[in-house]
Design a protein around this motif. Sequence first.
Motif, PDB file in Angstrom:
ATOM      1  N   LEU A 194      16.482  -1.692  27.839  1.00  0.00           N
ATOM      2  CA  LEU A 194      16.120  -1.701  26.426  1.00  0.00           C
ATOM      3  C   LEU A 194      14.620  -1.469  26.295  1.00  0.00           C
ATOM      4  O   LEU A 194      13.820  -2.150  26.949  1.00  0.00           O
ATOM      5  N   SER A 233      15.093  -2.089  19.066  1.00  0.00           N
ATOM      6  CA  SER A 233      15.279  -1.877  20.509  1.00  0.00           C
ATOM      7  C   SER A 233      16.144  -0.640  20.701  1.00  0.00           C
ATOM      8  O   SER A 233      17.027  -0.349  19.887  1.00  0.00           O
ATOM      9  N   ARG A 274      20.788  -8.022  22.639  1.00  0.00           N
ATOM     10  CA  ARG A 274      20.087  -7.615  21.423  1.00  0.00           C
ATOM     11  C   ARG A 274      20.185  -8.678  20.331  1.00  0.00           C
ATOM     12  O   ARG A 274      19.251  -8.865  19.549  1.00  0.00           O
ATOM     13  N   VAL A 328      10.622  -8.858  16.474  1.00  0.00           N
ATOM     14  CA  VAL A 328      11.301  -7.737  17.117  1.00  0.00           C
ATOM     15  C   VAL A 328      11.617  -6.693  16.049  1.00  0.00           C
ATOM     16  O   VAL A 328      12.428  -6.919  15.161  1.00  0.00           O
ATOM     17  N   LEU A 350      17.277 -11.257  21.130  1.00  0.00           N
ATOM     18  CA  LEU A 350      15.970 -10.813  21.607  1.00  0.00           C
ATOM     19  C   LEU A 350      14.831 -11.691  21.109  1.00  0.00           C
ATOM     20  O   LEU A 350      13.805 -11.840  21.785  1.00  0.00           O
ATOM     21  N   ARG A 401       9.807  -3.560  28.035  1.00  0.00           N
ATOM     22  CA  ARG A 401      11.037  -3.071  28.639  1.00  0.00           C
ATOM     23  C   ARG A 401      11.828  -4.257  29.164  1.00  0.00           C
ATOM     24  O   ARG A 401      11.278  -5.185  29.752  1.00  0.00           O
ATOM     25  N   ILE A 452      11.826  -2.052  23.805  1.00  0.00           N
ATOM     26  CA  ILE A 452      11.739  -2.978  22.676  1.00  0.00           C
ATOM     27  C   ILE A 452      10.390  -2.820  21.986  1.00  0.00           C
ATOM     28  O   ILE A 452       9.336  -2.825  22.644  1.00  0.00           O
TER      29      ILE A 452
END
Length: 701
Positions: A173, A244, A229, A241, A232, A188, A175
Amino acid sequence: MSKPKGRYPKQKGVAADPSCFINRELSWVAFNERVLHQALDRSWPLLERVKFLSIFYNNLDEFFMIRVSGLLRQLREGFVDLPPDRMTPTEQLIALRERIALSLERAQRCFQQDLLPELQREGITLVTPDSMSDKHRGYLRRFFELEVFPILTPLAFDAGHPFPHISNLSLNLAIILKDQKKGERFARLKVPDTFPRLIPVPADRDKILRKMGIPGDGRCFMWFEDLIRMNLDSLFPGYRVEDSYLFRITRDADIEIEEDEADDLLESIQEEVDRREFGSVVRLEVEDRTPKRIRNILAENLEISPHQVYAMSPPLGLSCLSELCRVRRPDLKDRPFQPFVPKDLSQGTDIFRTVRSRDVLLFHPYDSFSPLVEFLRQASQDPSVLAIKQTLYRVGPKSPIVEALLEARQQDKQVSVLVELKARFDEENNIEWAKRLESAGVHVVYGVPGLKTHAKICLVVRREKGGIVRYVHMGTGNYNAATASIYSDLGLITCDPEIGADASEFFNLLTGYSKQDSFRKLIAAPAAMRRRIMEMIAREVENHRRGLGGAMIIKVNALVDRECIEALYAASAQGVPVFLIVRGICCLKPRLEGLSRRIWVTSIVGRFLEHSRVFAFYNGGNPEIYLGSADLMPRNLDRRVEIMFPLEDRKLKEAVIRYLLLPQMLDDRRSFRLNPDGTYTPPSGGFDSQEWLLSVRGAWH
């Protein structure tokens, strides 16, 4: 991409025109498209279609790791020998990208628009975070905190943190985070492979199903990356966040060993296997909604060109769909069958006595693999057996064959095994088996320097009343009990004295010093196989010219070798009918007027992977049939240790023709026909040769 410098050799022969050949790499893509065709074919049970789609993606991963990486390496090194079709590496890469992109579009539509709705109708559901109740979100949050969070390692990427290493085929992912003071940040996160990719959604799953309008009694899964996800925020406290994006890379995984410079081949192979994780990047797959700036960050730091980036709708890496095939829904899978075991080869019978009375030909998977295992077990326990010698190429992680060899050593028998450490993607298994065999006192060798040993042969030396008798098993497939249930292969067990003598000399060639290049009945590569195949093809041409009849049927996994193709073209031009059953790559163009009008090519992609190699020649009315481990490729004929062995018993020759070759030539349910332009016509009939063999299994004994 610039045109590489290098050698462009002149071509000679009857088919010097590059248009007479199909490009090897594009032919492989056509094969993988035939696999994809099975996923789209509604005549298969649903989970079998899922399996075929998984195979399609797995095949593609290996193709990029080995073949595409080789083309990119040629570009970097600037030196190439062009293939017969004369396409440069640049031209091949451009054509491959275009063709593979179309295949991927079809595969993604197949998954999203066809298989997913069908699975949902059958109560097998891939749920999304949006479809879950608060209760299930809470459950999954606790599962994440207890089981997943401790093993996750988010890695920042900024001036103080270098771009992290991305391992081969890992799911990641990218991010995007926001900090009120410092602005945007990039991180990452690797999706760990310690969990299944498809996580079962446990308690109260029927409530989720009902919410989605699906009846109960199903199976629910969610993508592991979706679980991550959803949580996160817990990994980046104090940051918001923003989003992603999934990405995945493929690295060059082709191992190259300079054996002459390797003091310890086993150690060198192990080092190269470990180094696979650091091979150059061949492909970057990104979620299609990934912003261009994120794609550029990834591509720049992975040191790849734009043509190596593939934007795809998620999920990525769908070889994991094989996990769905573990669902206990026999109604959605192929009907199981019981492999046939001849009475005189069953457990408890004296297999040596049976082989003394007749040569035994086994058709796997229609015939059970157990007689071969029993043959080795009896050899390991029989006090009259003095020695066992065997080649091992791909045996798998759990091998009854190796266990029998270890037992033989415990019984103080002489056991010698050639373990091919360079069997691609099976290196680690083979290294472990080699170590275990060596620690038990087995004589283990790693092959002939500079050559890969691909021959499948086992020799059992037994003292009997009349003296020493040698029992030999030779096959077209690996000594692997697992693949023997899904690969179509042939194996012969015989005590023919001349084949036994050949086998002894062949093993001396493998384990000691020998320049022997010919045998009584066996045909070995690289010394003699190419020449003998050319001679047998030429003999059919001469017999046809003399009015004695000439014809041949050749069944292989791949037909690439230019000299062989030209010999077949020459035979066709003289009027000799040539029937080719080529499962995978075929660089020959059939049915071309004046060149290959008498050549027909079919490819069978069915329930079982067609793996046997058969060379059948009319030979003036006295058919000559050879079985073997070699395809018609330069690597098999010139750079591998291979064997072909004859079928001499009339009944066995008739069995191969009647039950294997002729049915496959008549197959119009799973057989694709190769056209002169290199395209394949899909099947449209109803006769499935593999299903027919299942219905008559054992009839050839």
